[in-house]
Write a protein that holds these residues in place. Sequence first.
Motif, mmCIF file in Angstrom:
data_model
loop_
_atom_site.group_PDB
_atom_site.id
_atom_site.type_symbol
_atom_site.label_atom_id
_atom_site.label_comp_id
_atom_site.label_asym_id
_atom_site.label_seq_id
_atom_site.Cartn_x
_atom_site.Cartn_y
_atom_site.Cartn_z
ATOM 1 N N ASP A 303 -50.681 141.310 -9.676
ATOM 2 C CA ASP A 303 -51.701 141.890 -10.394
ATOM 3 C C ASP A 303 -51.602 143.104 -11.332
ATOM 4 O O ASP A 303 -51.757 142.945 -12.401
ATOM 5 C CB ASP A 303 -52.989 142.371 -9.486
ATOM 6 N N ASN A 304 -50.775 143.953 -10.717
ATOM 7 C CA ASN A 304 -50.374 145.044 -11.549
ATOM 8 C C ASN A 304 -49.369 144.730 -12.771
ATOM 9 O O ASN A 304 -49.676 145.465 -13.890
ATOM 10 C CB ASN A 304 -49.729 146.077 -10.408
ATOM 11 N N LEU A 305 -48.508 143.803 -12.361
ATOM 12 C CA LEU A 305 -47.483 143.546 -13.481
ATOM 13 C C LEU A 305 -48.463 142.804 -14.724
ATOM 14 O O LEU A 305 -48.034 143.223 -15.788
ATOM 15 C CB LEU A 305 -46.471 142.611 -12.834
ATOM 16 N N ILE A 306 -49.171 141.840 -14.106
ATOM 17 C CA ILE A 306 -49.846 141.270 -15.414
ATOM 18 C C ILE A 306 -50.832 142.127 -16.129
ATOM 19 O O ILE A 306 -50.841 142.055 -17.438
ATOM 20 C CB ILE A 306 -50.795 139.942 -14.465
ATOM 21 N N ALA A 307 -51.368 142.863 -15.282
ATOM 22 C CA ALA A 307 -52.246 143.932 -16.210
ATOM 23 C C ALA A 307 -51.428 144.822 -17.182
ATOM 24 O O ALA A 307 -52.148 145.049 -18.095
ATOM 25 C CB ALA A 307 -53.147 144.801 -15.168
ATOM 26 N N ALA A 308 -50.476 145.338 -16.640
ATOM 27 C CA ALA A 308 -49.532 146.347 -17.494
ATOM 28 C C ALA A 308 -49.002 145.547 -18.311
ATOM 29 O O ALA A 308 -48.867 146.287 -19.734
ATOM 30 C CB ALA A 308 -48.522 146.902 -16.402
ATOM 31 N N LEU A 309 -48.306 144.350 -18.322
ATOM 32 C CA LEU A 309 -47.870 143.797 -19.443
ATOM 33 C C LEU A 309 -48.338 142.369 -20.229
ATOM 34 O O LEU A 309 -47.824 141.927 -21.080
ATOM 35 C CB LEU A 309 -46.307 143.355 -19.061
ATOM 36 N N GLY A 310 -49.280 142.021 -19.578
ATOM 37 C CA GLY A 310 -49.917 140.758 -19.988
ATOM 38 C C GLY A 310 -50.826 141.018 -21.314
ATOM 39 O O GLY A 310 -50.991 142.147 -21.569
ATOM 40 N N GLU A 311 -51.034 139.887 -22.128
ATOM 41 C CA GLU A 311 -51.436 140.083 -23.363
ATOM 42 C C GLU A 311 -52.861 139.778 -23.379
ATOM 43 O O GLU A 311 -53.452 138.880 -22.660
ATOM 44 C CB GLU A 311 -50.532 139.581 -24.474
ATOM 45 N N GLY A 312 -53.608 140.133 -24.432
ATOM 46 C CA GLY A 312 -55.014 139.698 -24.472
ATOM 47 C C GLY A 312 -55.872 139.811 -23.431
ATOM 48 O O GLY A 312 -55.902 141.093 -23.035
ATOM 49 N N GLU A 313 -56.886 139.028 -23.165
ATOM 50 C CA GLU A 313 -57.877 139.285 -21.878
ATOM 51 C C GLU A 313 -57.030 139.490 -20.488
ATOM 52 O O GLU A 313 -57.897 140.154 -19.630
ATOM 53 C CB GLU A 313 -58.776 138.226 -21.772
ATOM 54 N N ARG A 314 -55.654 139.132 -20.412
ATOM 55 C CA ARG A 314 -55.029 139.548 -19.144
ATOM 56 C C ARG A 314 -54.652 140.921 -19.042
ATOM 57 O O ARG A 314 -54.261 141.549 -17.858
ATOM 58 C CB ARG A 314 -53.648 138.786 -19.157
ATOM 59 N N ALA A 315 -54.517 141.723 -20.275
ATOM 60 C CA ALA A 315 -53.916 142.990 -20.139
ATOM 61 C C ALA A 315 -55.215 143.934 -19.768
ATOM 62 O O ALA A 315 -56.532 143.453 -19.937
ATOM 63 C CB ALA A 315 -53.777 143.458 -21.535
ATOM 64 N N GLY A 316 -54.977 145.077 -19.025
ATOM 65 C CA GLY A 316 -56.109 145.762 -18.520
ATOM 66 C C GLY A 316 -55.426 147.022 -17.546
ATOM 67 O O GLY A 316 -54.357 147.193 -17.731
ATOM 68 N N ALA A 317 -56.335 147.592 -16.792
ATOM 69 C CA ALA A 317 -55.732 148.680 -16.071
ATOM 70 C C ALA A 317 -55.112 148.339 -14.738
ATOM 71 O O ALA A 317 -55.764 147.466 -13.985
ATOM 72 C CB ALA A 317 -57.082 149.563 -15.692
ATOM 73 N N PRO A 318 -53.904 148.470 -14.546
ATOM 74 C CA PRO A 318 -53.355 147.751 -13.480
ATOM 75 C C PRO A 318 -54.116 148.719 -12.502
ATOM 76 O O PRO A 318 -54.378 149.761 -12.075
ATOM 77 C CB PRO A 318 -51.710 148.524 -13.322
ATOM 78 N N PRO A 319 -54.457 147.743 -11.267
ATOM 79 C CA PRO A 319 -55.391 148.256 -10.174
ATOM 80 C C PRO A 319 -54.777 149.319 -9.389
ATOM 81 O O PRO A 319 -55.570 150.210 -8.900
ATOM 82 C CB PRO A 319 -55.741 147.108 -9.380
ATOM 83 N N THR A 320 -53.587 149.501 -8.933
ATOM 84 C CA THR A 320 -52.994 150.498 -8.159
ATOM 85 C C THR A 320 -51.847 151.280 -8.960
ATOM 86 O O THR A 320 -50.665 151.426 -8.309
ATOM 87 C CB THR A 320 -52.594 149.960 -6.785
ATOM 88 N N ALA A 321 -52.180 151.577 -10.225
ATOM 89 C CA ALA A 321 -50.880 152.287 -10.890
ATOM 90 C C ALA A 321 -50.837 153.834 -10.187
ATOM 91 O O ALA A 321 -51.857 154.278 -9.954
ATOM 92 C CB ALA A 321 -51.150 152.655 -12.503
ATOM 93 N N LEU A 322 -49.568 154.134 -10.277
ATOM 94 C CA LEU A 322 -49.477 155.542 -9.648
ATOM 95 C C LEU A 322 -49.210 156.522 -11.025
ATOM 96 O O LEU A 322 -49.381 157.728 -10.566
ATOM 97 C CB LEU A 322 -47.975 155.578 -8.996
ATOM 98 N N ASN A 323 -49.197 156.185 -12.073
ATOM 99 C CA ASN A 323 -49.036 156.949 -13.087
ATOM 100 C C ASN A 323 -49.663 156.311 -14.317
ATOM 101 O O ASN A 323 -49.013 156.038 -15.405
ATOM 102 C CB ASN A 323 -47.521 157.133 -13.678
ATOM 103 N N PRO A 324 -50.866 156.174 -14.418
ATOM 104 C CA PRO A 324 -51.921 155.229 -15.163
ATOM 105 C C PRO A 324 -51.758 155.935 -16.692
ATOM 106 O O PRO A 324 -51.842 155.350 -17.627
ATOM 107 C CB PRO A 324 -53.024 155.185 -14.784
#
Length: 330
Positions: A303-324
Motif C-alpha cells: 500500500d505504501n509503495l503504491i501510494a508513494a510511487l503510483g500515478e493518477g488516482e493510485r498516488a496518495g499519502a502512504p498510510p504509514t510513512a515515517l518521513n511524509p
Amino acid sequence: MKKVLVARAVFPEVIERLGVVFEVTHNQDDAVWTQAQLIDKLQGREGVFVTGTEAIDAKLLDACPQLRAVCSMAVGYNNIDLAACTARRVLVSNAPDVLTETTADFGFALMMAAARRIAESEHFLRAGQWTRWGHDLFAGADVHGTTLGILGMGRIGQAIARRGAHGFGMAVVYHNRSRLDADTEAGLGARYVSKEQLLRDADHLILVLPYGPASHHAIGAAELALMKPTATLTNIARGGIVDDAALAEALHERRLAAAGLDVFEGEPALLPALLTLPNVVLTPHIASASLPTRRAMAELAADNLIAALGEGERAGAPPTALNPQVLRAG
Ligand code: 8YV
C-alpha cells in the motif's frame, strides 16, 4: 511504468498486485544478496520493498540516486537510516499496528514457555527421559497473579500489558522514554516506575523497545544483577538490546531463572552458549509470524509503495510513512 524491486521473497499475491502498477523485479527464490548485489539490483529502480533484514544506509542511497521510496514490511526500522533517507528525499514507511496483537500474543507465549519450562520439558520427553511422575518435575514459576514488567510501552507493550492485567491478574509495571497519560495507564492497569525499580520488581520482564544507540545493551550484567533470581526475561524486540553473553552467564549461574528469546545479537547466528542452556526458550525471530499478520504486513508495505510511487488516482499519502515531509517538499 516505474520500476521497483522486492528484495525478499513475499506472498505471490503481493507481487501480482505490485505488478499491476509497476515493473517489478523480485527475489522469489529468496537469494541472499550482499549489499553490493542489492545496490546492483536497485539500479534504475525508484522503489524498494524491504523487510527488517536489508540494510538501507547512506552508502546504498548514494549508489542508487534514482531511489525514491523504501517501504518495509517490519515495524522496527533500525535497518534503515531514516535521517539519510530524509536528507535525500527518499520516502520511508514501516508496517505498524497490523502486527501488534499477534506480536503481543507471542511475547506472552514465550514468557509463559520460559516460566513454565515448556521447551525444556518437551526436550526431556522427546529424549525418552520421562520414566515417572515427580512432585517437582519441571516445577517452574507462576505467571498469573505475579508482577509483569514491560520495558518499552508502545503499541505492543500496551497490548502485552492488557493481557497481563486483564487476562492473568498480574500487577503490571512499566518503564518507557515517556510516561503514558493517567487515563491510558488506568485503562491498561499499568504503573510507571523507574528502570531500576522495574528490574527489581518484575517476576517476568518483557522487552518491547525499539533498538538504536540509546538502547544498545539496555539489559547488561548490571541490569541483570538487579533482577530476582526467580525472574524470567523475554526479548521480542531486537537483538542488541540484551547483552547476550551477560544473559547467558546469568542463566548459567541461575542468577535468573529463565529467558525467552526471539531475537539475538548478530542473528541468525547465535551465541553458542545460549544453545546449550536448558533454561532458555529460543525462537527464530517469529513473533509477528501468524499467516494473517504476515500477509497484512506485506500488504501494508505494498500500500505504501503504491501510494508513494503510483500515478493518477493510485498516488496518495502512504498510510504509514515515517518521513511524509519528503513528499510535501515538492
Ligand atoms: C518481522 C519485526 O518479522 O516488524 C518487525 O520489526 O521484527 C518482525 O515483525 C520482520 O522484521 C519482518 O520484516
